[in-house]
Design a protein around this motif. Structure first.
Motif, short mmCIF file in Angstrom:
data_model
loop_
_atom_site.label_atom_id
_atom_site.label_comp_id
_atom_site.label_asym_id
_atom_site.label_seq_id
_atom_site.Cartn_x
_atom_site.Cartn_y
_atom_site.Cartn_z
N GLN A 1 -20.85 2.13 -16.69
CA GLN A 1 -19.19 1.76 -17.40
C GLN A 1 -18.03 1.60 -15.97
OE1 GLN A 1 -17.53 4.55 -19.87
NE2 GLN A 1 -16.09 2.40 -20.24
N VAL A 2 -17.73 0.15 -16.30
CA VAL A 2 -17.49 -0.32 -15.32
C VAL A 2 -16.04 0.23 -15.04
CG1 VAL A 2 -15.95 -2.34 -13.97
CG2 VAL A 2 -18.50 -2.23 -14.60
N GLN A 3 -14.79 0.81 -14.86
CA GLN A 3 -13.73 1.47 -14.86
C GLN A 3 -12.50 0.51 -13.75
OE1 GLN A 3 -13.44 4.71 -15.95
NE2 GLN A 3 -12.53 4.49 -17.60
N LEU A 4 -11.63 -0.31 -13.90
CA LEU A 4 -10.77 -0.09 -13.24
C LEU A 4 -9.16 -0.15 -13.79
CD1 LEU A 4 -11.48 -5.01 -13.06
CD2 LEU A 4 -12.06 -2.67 -11.83
N VAL A 5 -8.34 1.06 -12.30
CA VAL A 5 -7.76 1.73 -12.95
C VAL A 5 -6.48 0.63 -12.03
CG1 VAL A 5 -6.44 3.91 -13.28
CG2 VAL A 5 -8.64 3.44 -13.64
N GLU A 6 -5.45 0.43 -11.89
CA GLU A 6 -4.62 -0.27 -10.87
C GLU A 6 -3.17 1.13 -11.31
OE1 GLU A 6 -4.86 -3.41 -14.07
OE2 GLU A 6 -5.13 -1.41 -14.16
N SER A 7 -2.77 1.13 -10.33
CA SER A 7 -1.11 2.03 -9.87
C SER A 7 -0.35 1.33 -9.18
CB SER A 7 -1.65 3.39 -9.58
OG SER A 7 -2.69 3.66 -8.62
N GLY A 8 0.15 1.98 -9.27
CA GLY A 8 1.07 1.65 -8.07
C GLY A 8 2.99 0.96 -8.15
N GLY A 9 2.77 0.49 -9.20
CA GLY A 9 3.88 -0.38 -10.74
C GLY A 9 5.25 0.69 -10.68
N GLY A 10 5.79 0.09 -10.90
CA GLY A 10 7.92 0.24 -10.64
C GLY A 10 8.80 -0.56 -10.89
N LEU A 11 9.95 0.18 -10.85
CA LEU A 11 11.08 -0.04 -11.06
C LEU A 11 11.64 -0.61 -9.21
CD1 LEU A 11 13.74 -1.47 -11.90
CD2 LEU A 11 14.14 0.61 -12.68
N VAL A 12 11.74 -2.32 -9.04
CA VAL A 12 12.63 -2.40 -7.56
C VAL A 12 13.47 -2.88 -7.54
CG1 VAL A 12 10.63 -3.79 -6.85
CG2 VAL A 12 11.36 -2.26 -5.21
N GLN A 13 14.54 -3.22 -6.83
CA GLN A 13 15.16 -4.29 -6.39
C GLN A 13 14.53 -5.48 -6.01
OE1 GLN A 13 18.42 -2.33 -4.31
NE2 GLN A 13 19.70 -1.99 -6.45
N ALA A 14 15.42 -6.38 -6.53
CA ALA A 14 15.23 -7.88 -5.43
C ALA A 14 15.01 -8.08 -4.19
CB ALA A 14 15.72 -9.09 -6.03
N GLY A 15 14.12 -8.42 -3.95
CA GLY A 15 14.40 -7.92 -2.31
C GLY A 15 13.29 -7.16 -1.79
N GLY A 16 12.60 -5.78 -2.54
CA GLY A 16 11.85 -5.12 -2.37
C GLY A 16 10.59 -5.24 -2.48
N SER A 17 9.94 -4.32 -1.71
CA SER A 17 8.36 -4.29 -2.21
C SER A 17 7.65 -3.59 -2.74
CB SER A 17 8.18 -3.82 -0.58
OG SER A 17 8.30 -5.36 0.58
N LEU A 18 6.68 -3.07 -3.23
CA LEU A 18 5.74 -2.40 -3.52
C LEU A 18 4.27 -2.57 -3.04
CD1 LEU A 18 7.25 -2.59 -7.34
CD2 LEU A 18 7.36 -0.58 -5.84
N ARG A 19 3.45 -1.79 -3.24
CA ARG A 19 1.29 -2.30 -3.30
C ARG A 19 0.86 -1.50 -4.41
NH1 ARG A 19 -2.70 0.08 1.16
NH2 ARG A 19 -2.34 1.96 0.58
N LEU A 20 0.15 -2.54 -5.10
CA LEU A 20 0.06 -2.49 -5.89
C LEU A 20 -2.21 -1.32 -5.93
CD1 LEU A 20 0.34 -4.97 -8.47
CD2 LEU A 20 1.36 -2.65 -8.26
N SER A 21 -2.57 -0.48 -6.53
CA SER A 21 -3.81 -0.52 -6.33
C SER A 21 -4.50 -0.50 -6.98
CB SER A 21 -3.75 1.22 -5.70
OG SER A 21 -3.15 1.10 -4.42
N CYS A 22 -6.22 -0.84 -7.19
CA CYS A 22 -6.84 -0.98 -8.35
C CYS A 22 -8.06 0.01 -7.73
CB CYS A 22 -6.93 -2.31 -8.68
SG CYS A 22 -8.50 -2.26 -10.07
N ALA A 23 -8.18 1.31 -8.68
CA ALA A 23 -10.04 1.51 -8.02
C ALA A 23 -10.34 1.18 -9.38
CB ALA A 23 -9.84 2.69 -8.21
N ALA A 24 -12.17 0.90 -8.45
CA ALA A 24 -13.13 0.26 -9.49
C ALA A 24 -14.01 1.19 -9.20
CB ALA A 24 -13.38 -0.86 -8.47
N SER A 25 -14.86 1.86 -10.50
CA SER A 25 -16.34 2.39 -10.30
C SER A 25 -17.17 1.70 -11.25
CB SER A 25 -15.14 3.83 -10.89
OG SER A 25 -15.16 3.98 -12.60
N GLY A 26 -18.16 2.98 -11.55
CA GLY A 26 -19.22 2.22 -12.58
C GLY A 26 -19.89 0.75 -11.72
N LEU A 27 -19.65 -0.10 -10.24
CA LEU A 27 -19.84 -1.03 -10.29
C LEU A 27 -20.57 -1.33 -8.54
CD1 LEU A 27 -17.41 -4.04 -10.05
CD2 LEU A 27 -16.80 -1.81 -10.04
N THR A 28 -20.92 -2.11 -8.14
CA THR A 28 -21.21 -2.84 -6.66
C THR A 28 -20.29 -3.04 -6.33
OG1 THR A 28 -23.62 -2.24 -7.01
CG2 THR A 28 -22.63 -3.53 -5.25
#
Length: 125
Positions: A1-28
């Motif tokens: 079973q393929v799963q994609l799980v995002e993380s890293g979102g949130g609240l940030v002020q304009a001009g700021g930075s974030l890094r999103l991640s997506c962990a995958a499983s169940g696939l090559t």
């Protein structure tokens, strides 16, 4: 079973930075083209970025070029979206997506077979 799980979102002020991640499983993972999309309230889900198997080829929506960067780590089965110089108009739910096969500049939602549940990004002015 393929799963994609995002993380890293949130609240940030304009001009700021974030890094999103997506962990995958169940696939090559190393044989899947990966993409990021986003959906703002009341709007259609739109393409943000896509990356080839090896990471050597990428493509971006014009609205994010120069500010957002997609990358991947095949050893960790993870794709990233580095978001810099964020603007209030970047506020949306961000989704990662996967499709098997060779890389092309796949910008249509229908080109992707698998989707994560999304992570909220809110940019305040």
């Amino acid at each position: 079973q393929v799963q994609l799980v995002e993380s890293g979102g949130g609240l940030v002020q304009a001009g700021g930075s974030l890094r999103l991640s997506c962990a995958a499983s169940g696939l090559t993972f190393s044989r899947y083209v990966m993409g990021w999309f986003r959906q703002a309230p009341g709007k259609e889900r739109e393409f943000v970025a896509t990356i080839s198997w090896s990471g050597s080829s990428t493509s971006y929506a014009d609205s994010v070029k120069g500010r957002l960067t997609i990358s991947r780590d095949n050893a960790k089965n993870t794709v990233y979206l580095q978001m810099n110089s964020l603007k209030p108009e970047d506020t949306a739910i961000y989704y990662c997506a996967a499709r098997p096969g060779h890389y092309r500049n796949y910008v249509a939602r229908t080109a992707y077979d698998y989707w994560g549940q999304g992570t909220q990004v809110t940019v305040s002015s």
